[in-house]
Design a protein around this motif. Structure first.
Motif, PDB file in Angstrom:
ATOM      1  N   ASN A 112       5.930  -4.122   8.033  1.00  0.00           N
ATOM      2  CA  ASN A 112       6.056  -2.936   7.215  1.00  0.00           C
ATOM      3  C   ASN A 112       7.384  -1.972   7.942  1.00  0.00           C
ATOM      4  O   ASN A 112       7.403  -0.796   7.320  1.00  0.00           O
ATOM      5  CB  ASN A 112       5.022  -1.728   7.677  1.00  0.00           C
ATOM      6  CG  ASN A 112       4.740  -1.673   9.484  1.00  0.00           C
ATOM      7  OD1 ASN A 112       5.195  -1.729   9.990  1.00  0.00           O
ATOM      8  ND2 ASN A 112       3.845  -0.581   9.690  1.00  0.00           N
ATOM      9  N   THR A 195       9.207  -7.765   3.490  1.00  0.00           N
ATOM     10  CA  THR A 195       8.083  -6.110   3.749  1.00  0.00           C
ATOM     11  C   THR A 195       7.125  -7.190   3.282  1.00  0.00           C
ATOM     12  O   THR A 195       7.089  -7.398   2.381  1.00  0.00           O
ATOM     13  CB  THR A 195       8.952  -5.430   3.215  1.00  0.00           C
ATOM     14  OG1 THR A 195       9.009  -5.196   1.916  1.00  0.00           O
ATOM     15  CG2 THR A 195      10.354  -5.025   4.659  1.00  0.00           C
ATOM     16  N   THR A 196       6.337  -6.526   4.128  1.00  0.00           N
ATOM     17  CA  THR A 196       4.349  -5.848   3.402  1.00  0.00           C
ATOM     18  C   THR A 196       4.775  -4.895   2.730  1.00  0.00           C
ATOM     19  O   THR A 196       3.030  -5.515   1.528  1.00  0.00           O
ATOM     20  CB  THR A 196       3.554  -6.018   5.336  1.00  0.00           C
ATOM     21  OG1 THR A 196       3.730  -4.961   5.369  1.00  0.00           O
ATOM     22  CG2 THR A 196       3.603  -7.716   5.141  1.00  0.00           C
ATOM     23  N   GLU A 197       4.983  -4.215   2.539  1.00  0.00           N
ATOM     24  CA  GLU A 197       4.922  -3.333   1.818  1.00  0.00           C
ATOM     25  C   GLU A 197       6.284  -2.319   1.463  1.00  0.00           C
ATOM     26  O   GLU A 197       6.716  -2.417   1.931  1.00  0.00           O
ATOM     27  CB  GLU A 197       4.513  -1.685   2.231  1.00  0.00           C
ATOM     28  CG  GLU A 197       2.746  -1.665   2.424  1.00  0.00           C
ATOM     29  CD  GLU A 197       2.503  -0.647   4.078  1.00  0.00           C
ATOM     30  OE1 GLU A 197       3.099   0.163   3.853  1.00  0.00           O
ATOM     31  OE2 GLU A 197       1.175  -1.010   4.334  1.00  0.00           O
TER      32      GLU A 197
END
Length: 316
Positions: A112, A195-197
């Motif tokens: 994140n 990245t996840t977000e």
């Protein structure tokens, strides 16, 4: 044979102005002046009734806008501005691009962690260039003696310092904003898939506008310090020391008794606060959010207030 006396050169006058007066005749002064000098003829710009001479060139009272125009001409016409801002942009873009490239080729995952936070390293180095320029904006005039000409053209010292502060802050903010936007776009393009977000709009605004305001305010603090010291080398050395020394001292404070001092230096050092603006603070207990900008604004207000007070009382 007796000689005849010469007749007066002016008809109806008893004597020649400035010459000897004939005996038995009173002196008759020339009309218009008690000393016998001819009265000047009024020109086309002469107004009667006690108004006196009126210049054909329009004359108006100067204001802050004139000082701003003068300072803008100065700051954009000297080579130090181009060199320092150019090196700043190259450092910020180059280091940020190098960091993002290395992280992207590592093949890991960022989780994140926002890709915008990787702009911290380049701005930490580029900010030193802006601090140098902030000092030179005012100390260079003291070094060359140009400050005497500036104060002669504009005796209001507070107006001069205000114009310098406004022009420098606006220029610093504009250059920083363009640079941070480019860095954010590069980092997002290279690290966005790791990245996840995705970064939110608030994170984009803080990493561009917020960081630019913080950087410009730090440069304004350097300008105020230069106004207080009035010496280029001394003010630049002191400003770079304030920028780097807290982190260097904190690294070597290994004693347990100095742990509180070490933590305070790590939290409130200027590079740490810059990292907090990028949401990548060194510690978890220091300033966060927009707090670093408010802290730097308060320090700059104190420094500028001191500069105004000293400039009004001290001789050039």
């Amino acid at each position: 044979m007796p000689q005849q006396q010469p007749q007066p050169a002016y008809a109806g006058a008893g004597s020649v102005p400035g010459g000897p007066q004939p005996q038995g005749q009173p002196a008759v002064p020339s009309q218009g002046h008690p000393q016998g000098h001819p009265q000047p003829q009024p020109g086309p710009n002469w107004q009667g009734g006690g108004a006196g001479y009126v210049s054909p060139i329009p004359v108006r009272r100067t204001h802050l806008g004139d000082a701003l125009a003068s300072e803008w001409t100065k700051i954009r016409s000297v080579r130090s501005t181009l060199w320092t801002l150019g090196v700043m942009v190259v450092l910020v873009l180059g280091i940020s691009l190098l960091t993002a490239t290395v992280v992207a080729r590592s093949g890991g995952r960022l989780g994140n962690t926002s890709p915008l936070s990787f702009g911290t390293f380049g701005m930490m180095m580029g900010l030193m260039c802006l601090l140098t320029l902030g000092v030179l904006v005012i100390t260079s005039e003291y070094g060359t003696g140009m400050i005497r000409t500036t104060l002669t053209a504009c005796p209001s010292r507070a107006r001069i310092l205000t114009a310098k502060a406004i022009v420098f802050f606006a220029l610093s903010f504009a250059v920083s904003l363009v640079t941070t936007v480019l860095v954010a776009l590069l980092n997002t393009a290279l690290l966005g898939d790791m990245t996840t977000e995705a970064p939110t709009g608030a994170e984009w605004f803080k990493a561009t506008v917020g960081v630019s305001l913080f950087v410009a305010m730090t440069g304004l603090f350097a300008l105020a310090l230069g106004s207080l010291l009035r010496h280029s080398a001394g003010a630049i050395t002191l400003m770079i020391g304030l920028y780097l020394l807290p982190l260097v001292l904190a690294i070597f404070m290994m004693a347990e008794s100095l742990s509180d001092v070490r933590a305070w230096l790590l939290q409130y050092a200027i590079p740490s606060q810059l990292g907090a603006m990028y949401s990548s603070a060194v510690t978890d207990n220091g300033p966060s959010g927009w707090d670093p900008l408010w802290i730097m604004t308060g320090l700059t207000a104190v420094a500028l207030g001191s500069a105004y007070a000293v400039l009004a009382k001290r001789d050039v």
